[in-house]
Scaffold this motif. Structure first.
Motif, PDB file in Angstrom:
ATOM      1  N   LYS A 109      36.931  67.295  59.886  1.00 17.28           N
ATOM      2  CA  LYS A 109      36.156  67.507  58.668  1.00 17.28           C
ATOM      3  C   LYS A 109      36.829  68.579  57.819  1.00 17.28           C
ATOM      4  CE  LYS A 109      32.254  65.063  59.528  1.00 17.28           C
ATOM      5  NZ  LYS A 109      31.523  64.177  58.596  1.00 17.28           N
ATOM      6  N   VAL A 110      36.919  68.320  56.524  1.00 15.31           N
ATOM      7  CA  VAL A 110      37.505  69.287  55.603  1.00 15.31           C
ATOM      8  C   VAL A 110      36.602  69.424  54.381  1.00 15.31           C
ATOM      9  CG1 VAL A 110      39.884  68.862  56.313  1.00 15.31           C
ATOM     10  CG2 VAL A 110      38.893  67.495  54.471  1.00 15.31           C
ATOM     11  N   THR A 111      36.760  70.529  53.683  1.00 16.24           N
ATOM     12  CA  THR A 111      35.994  70.768  52.456  1.00 16.24           C
ATOM     13  C   THR A 111      36.857  70.433  51.253  1.00 16.24           C
ATOM     14  OG1 THR A 111      34.704  72.534  53.496  1.00 16.24           O
ATOM     15  CG2 THR A 111      34.782  72.500  51.099  1.00 16.24           C
ATOM     16  N   VAL A 112      36.317  69.610  50.360  1.00 19.45           N
ATOM     17  CA  VAL A 112      37.071  69.200  49.172  1.00 19.45           C
ATOM     18  C   VAL A 112      36.160  69.221  47.947  1.00 19.45           C
ATOM     19  CG1 VAL A 112      38.756  67.752  50.362  1.00 19.45           C
ATOM     20  CG2 VAL A 112      36.579  66.761  49.660  1.00 19.45           C
ATOM     21  N   ASP A 113      36.770  69.376  46.775  1.00 19.87           N
ATOM     22  CA  ASP A 113      36.063  69.251  45.503  1.00 19.87           C
ATOM     23  C   ASP A 113      36.306  67.845  44.975  1.00 19.87           C
ATOM     24  OD1 ASP A 113      35.130  71.846  45.557  1.00 19.87           O
ATOM     25  OD2 ASP A 113      36.855  72.646  44.469  1.00 19.87           O
ATOM     26  N   VAL A 114      35.219  67.178  44.592  1.00 15.53           N
ATOM     27  CA  VAL A 114      35.298  65.781  44.158  1.00 15.53           C
ATOM     28  C   VAL A 114      34.722  65.651  42.750  1.00 15.53           C
ATOM     29  CG1 VAL A 114      34.549  63.423  44.666  1.00 15.53           C
ATOM     30  CG2 VAL A 114      35.087  64.989  46.535  1.00 15.53           C
ATOM     31  N   ALA A 115      35.413  64.896  41.897  1.00 21.55           N
ATOM     32  CA  ALA A 115      34.976  64.713  40.512  1.00 21.55           C
ATOM     33  C   ALA A 115      33.714  63.860  40.441  1.00 21.55           C
ATOM     34  CB  ALA A 115      36.091  64.060  39.704  1.00 21.55           C
ATOM     35  N   SER A 160      31.257  69.970  45.605  1.00 20.20           N
ATOM     36  CA  SER A 160      31.961  70.241  46.865  1.00 20.20           C
ATOM     37  C   SER A 160      31.322  69.432  47.986  1.00 20.20           C
ATOM     38  CB  SER A 160      31.895  71.734  47.205  1.00 20.20           C
ATOM     39  OG  SER A 160      32.655  72.477  46.291  1.00 20.20           O
ATOM     40  N   LEU A 161      32.175  68.799  48.783  1.00 18.75           N
ATOM     41  CA  LEU A 161      31.708  67.988  49.897  1.00 18.75           C
ATOM     42  C   LEU A 161      32.459  68.350  51.166  1.00 18.75           C
ATOM     43  CD1 LEU A 161      31.758  64.365  48.365  1.00 18.75           C
ATOM     44  CD2 LEU A 161      29.773  65.870  48.580  1.00 18.75           C
ATOM     45  N   GLU A 162      31.829  68.060  52.291  1.00 16.43           N
ATOM     46  CA  GLU A 162      32.531  68.086  53.567  1.00 16.43           C
ATOM     47  C   GLU A 162      32.673  66.632  53.985  1.00 16.43           C
ATOM     48  OE1 GLU A 162      32.035  70.787  57.392  1.00 16.43           O
ATOM     49  OE2 GLU A 162      30.652  69.083  57.460  1.00 16.43           O
ATOM     50  N   ALA A 163      33.887  66.220  54.286  1.00 18.42           N
ATOM     51  CA  ALA A 163      34.124  64.820  54.631  1.00 18.42           C
ATOM     52  C   ALA A 163      35.291  64.729  55.605  1.00 18.42           C
ATOM     53  CB  ALA A 163      34.433  64.008  53.372  1.00 18.42           C
ATOM     54  N   GLU A 164      35.408  63.565  56.237  1.00 14.28           N
ATOM     55  CA  GLU A 164      36.522  63.349  57.156  1.00 14.28           C
ATOM     56  C   GLU A 164      37.828  63.323  56.366  1.00 14.28           C
ATOM     57  OE1 GLU A 164      36.423  60.182  59.910  1.00 14.28           O
ATOM     58  OE2 GLU A 164      34.390  60.605  60.613  1.00 14.28           O
ATOM     59  N   ALA A 165      38.824  64.011  56.885  1.00 15.26           N
ATOM     60  CA  ALA A 165      40.101  64.131  56.184  1.00 15.26           C
ATOM     61  C   ALA A 165      40.728  62.776  55.886  1.00 15.26           C
ATOM     62  CB  ALA A 165      41.062  64.980  57.005  1.00 15.26           C
TER      63      ALA A 165
END
Length: 202
Positions: free
Chosen positions: A98-104, A125-130
């Motif tokens: 799991k990683v933290t990413v910014d999504v449009a 910001s989401l936490e999702a599978e890489a």
């Protein structure tokens, strides 16, 4: 999002002089870090890499001297004038991690006639599978009327994703179009003035 496969080369040279020579040779300097390991300094093929990182949160499958590395693009430094890529920071990841990413946030649909929408939050910001990172989150505003609000908690997230942005954060605000509001005020003023004009005529 499927990973983009690229061939990487290890490098032992650093500095602006090397970076300039690398770019002239069609290579982009990059570094892989994460999981407590020592950073790995590499170069990547410029043309293929530029295409691969056009999407946000690009996932790269790197072949470094026969050794595979799965890495997430975390930062891209570009020339402020030419906009060519000068350097890339990569975060090493594992399958299922799991990683933290910014999504449009992308808006679809049309609001009710006489209304407009304001996108108050362009990124969440989401936490999702890489290995299953969403490129964007869509919010449908079809038929929404003035006064309606869409918060982060109302968004339909991709499967396996967890919202990290404040659930109460305002994403989209629906309001009356400016012209419609002005017309309404003009009509009210005209209606108020009508009795007075009628009395004056008598």
């Amino acid at each position: 999002m499927s990973e983009q496969k690229l061939a990487a080369e290890a490098r032992t040279e650093f500095g602006k002089g090397f970076a300039r020579r690398a770019r002239m040779a069609g290579q982009i300097p990059a570094v892989i870090y994460g999981h407590g390991a020592e950073p790995i300094h590499i170069t990547l093929p410029a043309k293929a890499t530029t295409l691969a990182v056009r999407t946000a949160n690009a996932l790269l499958s790197l072949d470094l001297n026969g050794e595979g590395h799965l890495a997430l693009v975390k930062d891209i430094q570009r020339d402020p004038i030419k906009q060519i890529i000068e350097h890339i920071d990569l975060l090493t990841v594992r399958q299922g991690e799991k990683v933290t990413v910014d999504v449009a946030v992308h808006v679809s649909g049309e609001t009710a006639p006489g209304t407009v929408h304001n996108l108050e939050l362009t990124v969440i910001s989401l936490e999702a599978e890489a290995t299953h990172l969403p490129e964007s989150v869509e919010v449908n505003i079809e038929g929404r009327t003035a006064g309606e609000h869409i918060h982060a908690s109302d968004l339909v997230l991709p499967k396996g994703s967890v919202l990290l942005t404040d659930a109460e954060a305002l994403v989209v605000n629906i309001s009356e179009a400016a012209a419609t509001a002005e017309e309404g005020e003009a009509e009210e003023a005209a209606a108020a003035a009508a009795p007075a004009e009628a009395a004056a005529a008598e």
